[in-house]
Design a protein around this motif. Structure first.
Motif, PDB file in Angstrom:
ATOM      1  N   UNK A   1      19.221 131.575 -24.626  1.00  0.00           N
ATOM      2  CA  UNK A   1      19.628 131.767 -26.029  1.00  0.00           C
ATOM      3  C   UNK A   1      21.119 132.060 -26.141  1.00  0.00           C
ATOM      4  N   UNK A   2      21.626 132.938 -25.257  1.00  0.00           N
ATOM      5  CA  UNK A   2      23.044 133.297 -25.307  1.00  0.00           C
ATOM      6  C   UNK A   2      23.915 132.080 -24.979  1.00  0.00           C
ATOM      7  N   UNK A   3      23.505 131.275 -23.995  1.00  0.00           N
ATOM      8  CA  UNK A   3      24.274 130.078 -23.645  1.00  0.00           C
ATOM      9  C   UNK A   3      24.270 129.069 -24.795  1.00  0.00           C
ATOM     10  N   UNK A   4      23.125 128.895 -25.426  1.00  0.00           N
ATOM     11  CA  UNK A   4      23.038 127.967 -26.537  1.00  0.00           C
ATOM     12  C   UNK A   4      23.914 128.428 -27.695  1.00  0.00           C
ATOM     13  N   UNK A   5      23.977 129.740 -27.903  1.00  0.00           N
ATOM     14  CA  UNK A   5      24.815 130.270 -28.984  1.00  0.00           C
ATOM     15  C   UNK A   5      26.296 129.991 -28.708  1.00  0.00           C
ATOM     16  N   UNK A   6      26.724 130.132 -27.445  1.00  0.00           N
ATOM     17  CA  UNK A   6      28.108 129.812 -27.089  1.00  0.00           C
ATOM     18  C   UNK A   6      28.412 128.341 -27.367  1.00  0.00           C
ATOM     19  N   UNK A   7      27.478 127.473 -27.025  1.00  0.00           N
ATOM     20  CA  UNK A   7      27.680 126.045 -27.251  1.00  0.00           C
ATOM     21  C   UNK A   7      27.709 125.721 -28.739  1.00  0.00           C
ATOM     22  N   UNK A   8      26.793 126.308 -29.496  1.00  0.00           N
ATOM     23  CA  UNK A   8      26.757 126.073 -30.942  1.00  0.00           C
ATOM     24  C   UNK A   8      28.030 126.571 -31.617  1.00  0.00           C
ATOM     25  N   UNK A   9      28.512 127.735 -31.168  1.00  0.00           N
ATOM     26  CA  UNK A   9      29.749 128.271 -31.734  1.00  0.00           C
ATOM     27  C   UNK A   9      30.920 127.319 -31.496  1.00  0.00           C
TER      28      UNK A   9
ATOM     29  N   UNK B   1      41.081 133.530 -24.316  1.00  0.00           N
ATOM     30  CA  UNK B   1      39.800 133.557 -25.025  1.00  0.00           C
ATOM     31  C   UNK B   1      38.714 132.835 -24.233  1.00  0.00           C
ATOM     32  N   UNK B   2      39.041 131.683 -23.673  1.00  0.00           N
ATOM     33  CA  UNK B   2      38.063 130.933 -22.883  1.00  0.00           C
ATOM     34  C   UNK B   2      37.643 131.712 -21.636  1.00  0.00           C
ATOM     35  N   UNK B   3      38.578 132.461 -21.062  1.00  0.00           N
ATOM     36  CA  UNK B   3      38.233 133.286 -19.900  1.00  0.00           C
ATOM     37  C   UNK B   3      37.159 134.299 -20.263  1.00  0.00           C
ATOM     38  N   UNK B   4      37.302 134.905 -21.444  1.00  0.00           N
ATOM     39  CA  UNK B   4      36.310 135.859 -21.927  1.00  0.00           C
ATOM     40  C   UNK B   4      34.967 135.173 -22.179  1.00  0.00           C
ATOM     41  N   UNK B   5      35.011 133.992 -22.808  1.00  0.00           N
ATOM     42  CA  UNK B   5      33.777 133.262 -23.086  1.00  0.00           C
ATOM     43  C   UNK B   5      33.094 132.824 -21.786  1.00  0.00           C
ATOM     44  N   UNK B   6      33.893 132.398 -20.811  1.00  0.00           N
ATOM     45  CA  UNK B   6      33.320 131.946 -19.549  1.00  0.00           C
ATOM     46  C   UNK B   6      32.670 133.101 -18.804  1.00  0.00           C
ATOM     47  N   UNK B   7      33.263 134.284 -18.886  1.00  0.00           N
ATOM     48  CA  UNK B   7      32.664 135.458 -18.279  1.00  0.00           C
ATOM     49  C   UNK B   7      31.314 135.747 -18.935  1.00  0.00           C
ATOM     50  N   UNK B   8      31.264 135.601 -20.254  1.00  0.00           N
ATOM     51  CA  UNK B   8      30.013 135.831 -20.968  1.00  0.00           C
ATOM     52  C   UNK B   8      28.974 134.774 -20.592  1.00  0.00           C
ATOM     53  N   UNK B   9      29.416 133.535 -20.414  1.00  0.00           N
ATOM     54  CA  UNK B   9      28.501 132.465 -20.010  1.00  0.00           C
ATOM     55  C   UNK B   9      27.942 132.723 -18.615  1.00  0.00           C
ATOM     56  N   UNK B  10      28.793 133.175 -17.703  1.00  0.00           N
ATOM     57  CA  UNK B  10      28.331 133.480 -16.347  1.00  0.00           C
ATOM     58  C   UNK B  10      27.295 134.598 -16.352  1.00  0.00           C
ATOM     59  N   UNK B  11      27.523 135.617 -17.174  1.00  0.00           N
ATOM     60  CA  UNK B  11      26.569 136.723 -17.272  1.00  0.00           C
ATOM     61  C   UNK B  11      25.238 136.240 -17.834  1.00  0.00           C
ATOM     62  N   UNK B  12      25.306 135.399 -18.876  1.00  0.00           N
ATOM     63  CA  UNK B  12      24.080 134.867 -19.483  1.00  0.00           C
ATOM     64  C   UNK B  12      23.315 134.008 -18.472  1.00  0.00           C
ATOM     65  N   UNK B  13      24.040 133.206 -17.706  1.00  0.00           N
ATOM     66  CA  UNK B  13      23.404 132.348 -16.702  1.00  0.00           C
ATOM     67  C   UNK B  13      22.726 133.179 -15.616  1.00  0.00           C
ATOM     68  N   UNK B  14      23.396 134.251 -15.173  1.00  0.00           N
ATOM     69  CA  UNK B  14      22.852 135.066 -14.086  1.00  0.00           C
ATOM     70  C   UNK B  14      21.577 135.786 -14.488  1.00  0.00           C
ATOM     71  N   UNK B  15      21.425 136.074 -15.791  1.00  0.00           N
ATOM     72  CA  UNK B  15      20.197 136.740 -16.225  1.00  0.00           C
ATOM     73  C   UNK B  15      19.216 135.776 -16.892  1.00  0.00           C
ATOM     74  N   UNK B  16      19.521 134.466 -16.808  1.00  0.00           N
ATOM     75  CA  UNK B  16      18.607 133.457 -17.336  1.00  0.00           C
ATOM     76  C   UNK B  16      18.504 133.461 -18.848  1.00  0.00           C
ATOM     77  N   UNK B  17      19.592 133.820 -19.541  1.00  0.00           N
ATOM     78  CA  UNK B  17      19.572 133.959 -21.003  1.00  0.00           C
ATOM     79  C   UNK B  17      19.958 132.632 -21.659  1.00  0.00           C
TER      80      UNK B  17
END
Length: 260
Positions: free
Chosen positions: A158-166, A140-156
């Motif tokens: 909001x998406x990173x903050x949502x991962x942290x809040x979750x 599960x963390x591998x999936x979340x980390x992939x999503x975090x990397x994608x959000x970081x690469x596009x400067x998102x």
């Protein structure tokens, strides 16, 4: 036998088992949907590259000729309407050129702002697969980390903050003991996963409904009829480019005949 009796007499434990199974299923669906969306993005990106190489550069060439024609018409007619058309045509040519050669812009180095870097590090400290407690959580963390990397690469941000809040919401009860606390965490995780599933569905539908997505669908339909849609578009554009070149040469001769 005693264990079976305990399970039968404990609705809380039975609910916990059922929710664990539900969480596993929804996480599997989420991983599949993430993979499917990544494939859709890659497919459209590849198609966009072929479109730009075969068709986009011809649109840029055509609009450049149209702009040059409009600008020459200012010399020929010397009117406010002609000047306005020339400005509009030049602007359109610049936009088409930028779109056709967008890869050059994408190649520019990404320089994230400090707040984005800090937020990404904060997220990674919590959801990196190295910090997982078991195989299921590592997956599960591998999936979340992939999503975090994608959000970081596009400067998102909001998406990173949502991962942290979750993460924080799910782990607020970690100090509590017993099945009730775990059940609460699992319910929250299910809610987050189902929300993310809905977001992925909406994103994929948006991609497929975009102008590029619709053109890709048209190209696939044409391929089913043994036709190459991009080649057909390119052939038509080459004819238009040749016709525009002829008009440009004609107006150039007219200006020359008037001594301008």
């Amino acid at each position: 036998m005693p264990a079976e009796i305990i399970l039968q007499q404990s609705p809380e434990v039975a609910a916990l088992i059922e929710r664990r199974e539900r969480l596993a299923a929804v996480r599997t669906a989420l991983a599949e949907r993430e993979s499917g969306l990544a494939q859709t993005r890659a497919r459209l990106k590849s198609f966009e590259g072929r479109y730009l190489r075969q068709v986009g550069i011809l649109y840029a060439e055509l609009d450049e000729l149209e702009a040059r024609i409009a600008e020459r018409e200012v010399d020929l007619y010397d009117s406010e309407a002609a000047r306005r058309r020339a400005v509009e045509a030049r602007q359109r040519a610049q936009e088409t050129h930028d779109a056709a050669f967008s890869d050059a812009h994408e190649a520019e180095e990404f320089d994230p702002p400090p707040n984005l870097k800090a937020l990404f590090r904060e997220v990674a400290k919590r959801i990196h697969p190295d910090f997982a407690r078991d195989d299921a959580e590592q997956e599960h963390f591998t999936l979340l980390m992939m999503r975090a990397n994608q959000a970081y690469s596009r400067g998102d941000t909001e998406a990173l903050q949502r991962l942290l809040d979750d993460y924080r919401e799910v782990n607020t009860s970690t100090a509590e003991e017993g099945a009730a606390a775990e059940l609460l965490r699992i319910v929250r995780q299910i809610q987050h996963a189902e929300r993310d599933l809905a977001k992925l569905d909406a994103e994929e539908q948006e991609l497929l409904a975009s102008e590029l997505g619709q053109l890709h669908l048209d190209a696939e339909a044409a391929a089913g009829e043994h036709r190459d849609l991009l080649a057909e578009l390119a052939s038509s554009l080459r004819e238009q480019v040749a016709e525009a070149q002829h008009r440009f040469e004609l107006i150039d001769r007219q200006i020359g005949a008037h001594g301008r």
